[in-house]
Enzyme design. Structure first.
Site, short mmCIF file in Angstrom:
data_model
loop_
_atom_site.label_atom_id
_atom_site.label_comp_id
_atom_site.label_asym_id
_atom_site.label_seq_id
_atom_site.Cartn_x
_atom_site.Cartn_y
_atom_site.Cartn_z
N LYS A 88 17.24 -6.13 7.89
CA LYS A 88 18.28 -6.82 8.66
C LYS A 88 19.26 -7.59 7.77
CE LYS A 88 16.35 -11.19 10.36
NZ LYS A 88 16.45 -12.09 11.50
N THR A 107 10.20 -23.65 3.94
CA THR A 107 11.06 -24.84 3.97
C THR A 107 11.36 -25.22 5.40
OG1 THR A 107 12.08 -23.97 1.97
CG2 THR A 107 13.23 -25.79 3.06
N ARG A 108 11.66 -24.22 6.22
CA ARG A 108 11.99 -24.49 7.63
C ARG A 108 10.80 -25.08 8.37
NH1 ARG A 108 16.23 -19.96 9.75
NH2 ARG A 108 17.41 -19.90 7.82
N SER A 164 21.14 -18.53 13.27
CA SER A 164 21.53 -17.19 13.69
C SER A 164 22.45 -17.30 14.90
CB SER A 164 20.27 -16.39 14.05
OG SER A 164 20.59 -15.38 14.97
N LEU A 165 23.67 -16.78 14.75
CA LEU A 165 24.61 -16.82 15.88
C LEU A 165 24.10 -15.96 17.03
CD1 LEU A 165 28.00 -16.54 13.95
CD2 LEU A 165 26.78 -18.60 14.67
N ARG A 171 18.69 -24.20 7.41
CA ARG A 171 18.72 -23.22 6.32
C ARG A 171 17.43 -23.32 5.53
NH1 ARG A 171 22.70 -21.14 3.48
NH2 ARG A 171 20.94 -19.90 2.80
N GLY A 172 17.31 -22.47 4.55
CA GLY A 172 16.14 -22.49 3.68
C GLY A 172 15.18 -21.37 4.04
N ARG A 184 13.93 -10.28 -4.24
CA ARG A 184 14.21 -11.70 -4.25
C ARG A 184 12.90 -12.43 -4.55
NH1 ARG A 184 15.86 -13.03 1.33
NH2 ARG A 184 15.80 -15.12 0.49
N SER A 237 11.74 -15.29 -2.95
CA SER A 237 11.13 -16.10 -1.89
C SER A 237 9.74 -15.55 -1.60
CB SER A 237 11.98 -16.08 -0.63
OG SER A 237 11.79 -14.87 0.07
C1 DPM Z 1 19.77 -12.45 9.15
C2 DPM Z 1 19.65 -13.41 10.15
C3 DPM Z 1 18.59 -14.26 9.79
C4 DPM Z 1 18.09 -13.79 8.53
C5 DPM Z 1 20.53 -13.49 11.36
C6 DPM Z 1 19.83 -13.07 12.66
C7 DPM Z 1 18.09 -15.44 10.55
C8 DPM Z 1 18.81 -16.71 10.23
C9 DPM Z 1 18.28 -17.88 10.99
C10 DPM Z 1 20.71 -11.33 9.08
N1 DPM Z 1 18.84 -12.70 8.18
O1 DPM Z 1 18.64 -12.76 12.71
O2 DPM Z 1 20.52 -13.06 13.71
O3 DPM Z 1 17.45 -17.75 11.91
O4 DPM Z 1 18.68 -19.00 10.69
C11 DPM Z 1 15.76 -13.35 7.66
C12 DPM Z 1 14.45 -13.52 8.18
C13 DPM Z 1 13.76 -12.32 7.94
C14 DPM Z 1 14.63 -11.48 7.27
C15 DPM Z 1 13.90 -14.75 8.81
C16 DPM Z 1 13.98 -14.79 10.32
C17 DPM Z 1 12.32 -11.97 8.26
C18 DPM Z 1 12.21 -10.95 9.37
C19 DPM Z 1 12.51 -9.52 8.97
C20 DPM Z 1 16.93 -14.32 7.71
N2 DPM Z 1 15.83 -12.13 7.08
O5 DPM Z 1 14.75 -14.08 10.96
O6 DPM Z 1 13.21 -15.59 10.89
O7 DPM Z 1 12.13 -9.08 7.89
O8 DPM Z 1 13.14 -8.82 9.77
#
Ligand code: DPM
Length: 328
Positions: A96, A170-171, A145-146, A165-166, A24, A26
């Site tokens: 994840k 951005t966040r 994240s739920l 989001r973002g 990706r 980002s």
């Molecule tokens: C997934 C979730 C989130 C990401 C759901 C969760 C977070 C969404 C949010 C499956 N993917 O964690 O329950 O907080 O609004 C994501 C992040 C990373 C990978 C950012 C984050 C970086 C950490 C990593 C978004 N995907 O979680 O802060 O590489 O494990």
């Protein structure tokens, strides 16, 4: 591999075919992919690498809450398509974000060493000194994240949660503009972007379990592509692999995707693998949590056994209610 790679005029060593790497765009994704490229270069000096950046649905749809899009593979599908149609050879994902069932023909070639898998609280500068437990009632915390939402509502009912989001930068910019008082973010992402100094509190697993695979990278490639599988093998980390396979088996057995309140915590001690898992309802009222121990030799059995334990305590009921709500 295609017949092209073994045409007779191709010297066996030396001028190797470039390895085409899908990522990706980002900043975080690129930081992760560059790390993988450095590792590949260190293990295979002179190996030609080619970076292919792609946008995924998750990068394009930015105004809808993640839980409402709810599509599996939101951040991974386009990369997988490029593997399947042969335009790239390996894809680097935040593990994840990678669904627990891969498309036919693709495999998880390597799980890399894990960065800190815990979640962190980042606050507006003015709130420095506070922690989740001491923040004033009604403080607005951003997360989509739920999993984070359910656990934090459970532990800190005085706080107010709002969707965000973002990508990471951005966040953080939204936080700095005052749209939120705080954010919950993965320590791993903040570290990889050099934003570790913004962390106010690391969330203890007794309060918030992390997402399956959080902090690890998953390298996906075509099944049977022996050249690529061989090249990425040195990037696999044995402990992270055992832990993440157990976590993924747990999530798979619960039929959970990335948009359900499911969290984990895993540890390897010698030959033993300890896996804690939790399932919660969205309000954080019901929260089921248990631990399973087994052998690192069969991590997936540990994950499946833990899922079974939680099902016996009502996890299925909670998840069914969430799925029914999401369909409405
Ligand atoms: C997934 C979730 C989130 C990401 C759901 C969760 C977070 C969404 C949010 C499956 N993917 O964690 O329950 O907080 O609004 C994501 C992040 C990373 C990978 C950012 C984050 C970086 C950490 C990593 C978004 N995907 O979680 O802060 O590489 O494990």
């Amino acid at each position: 591999m295609s017949e092209l790679a073994s045409t007779p005029w191709q010297p066996s060593a030396g001028a190797a075919q470039p390895v085409r790497i899908a990522s990706r765009k980002s900043e975080l994704a690129l930081a992760q992919t560059h790390w993988v490229m450095e590792q590949l270069q260190a293990h295979h000096p002179g190996l030609p690498l080619e970076l292919h950046t792609l946008s995924t649905q998750g990068d394009i749809i930015l105004d809808v809450a993640l839980a409402k899009i709810g599509d599996k593979g939101l951040f991974t599908k386009e990369l997988e398509v490029s593997l399947l149609n042969g335009s790239s050879d390996l894809a680097v994902h935040s593990l994840k974000d990678l669904p627990t069932r891969l498309p036919e023909g693709l495999v998880l070639g390597a799980i890399t060493q894990r960065e800190d898998p815990l979640d962190a609280l980042v606050l507006r500068e003015e709130l420095r000194g506070y922690q989740l437990a001491t923040l004033p009632a009604g403080t607005v915390i951003g997360t989509s994240s739920l999993r984070r939402l359910a656990q934090l509502r459970h532990a800190f009912p005085h706080l107010h949660f709002k969707d965000v989001r973002g990508n990471l930068n951005t966040r953080l910019a939204k936080l700095d503009r005052g749209e939120y008082d705080g954010l919950i973010l993965a320590v791993a992402g903040l570290k990889r972007l050099g934003q570790e100094q913004r962390i106010h509190e690391v969330l203890d697993p007794s309060v918030s379990l992390y997402a399956v695979g959080q902090g690890s990278l998953g390298i996906e490639c075509r099944q049977g592509d022996e050249r690529i599988l061989e090249l990425i093998r040195p990037l696999a980390d044995a402990e992270a692999t055992a832990r993440c396979l157990a976590e993924r088996a747990f999530l798979r057995a619960l039929e959970g995707g990335c948009q359900v309140p499911i969290g984990v915590h895993s540890q390897v001690r010698g030959e033993e693998l300890h896996l804690t898992g939790m399932v919660a309802d969205l309000e954080g009222r019901r929260l089921i949590r248990d631990t399973q121990t087994g052998s690192t030799a069969d991590p997936e059995a540990v994950g499946v056994a833990l899922a079974e334990k939680l099902k016996q305590q009502g996890a299925d009921e909670i998840l069914q209610a969430i799925f029914a709500q999401a369909r409405r």
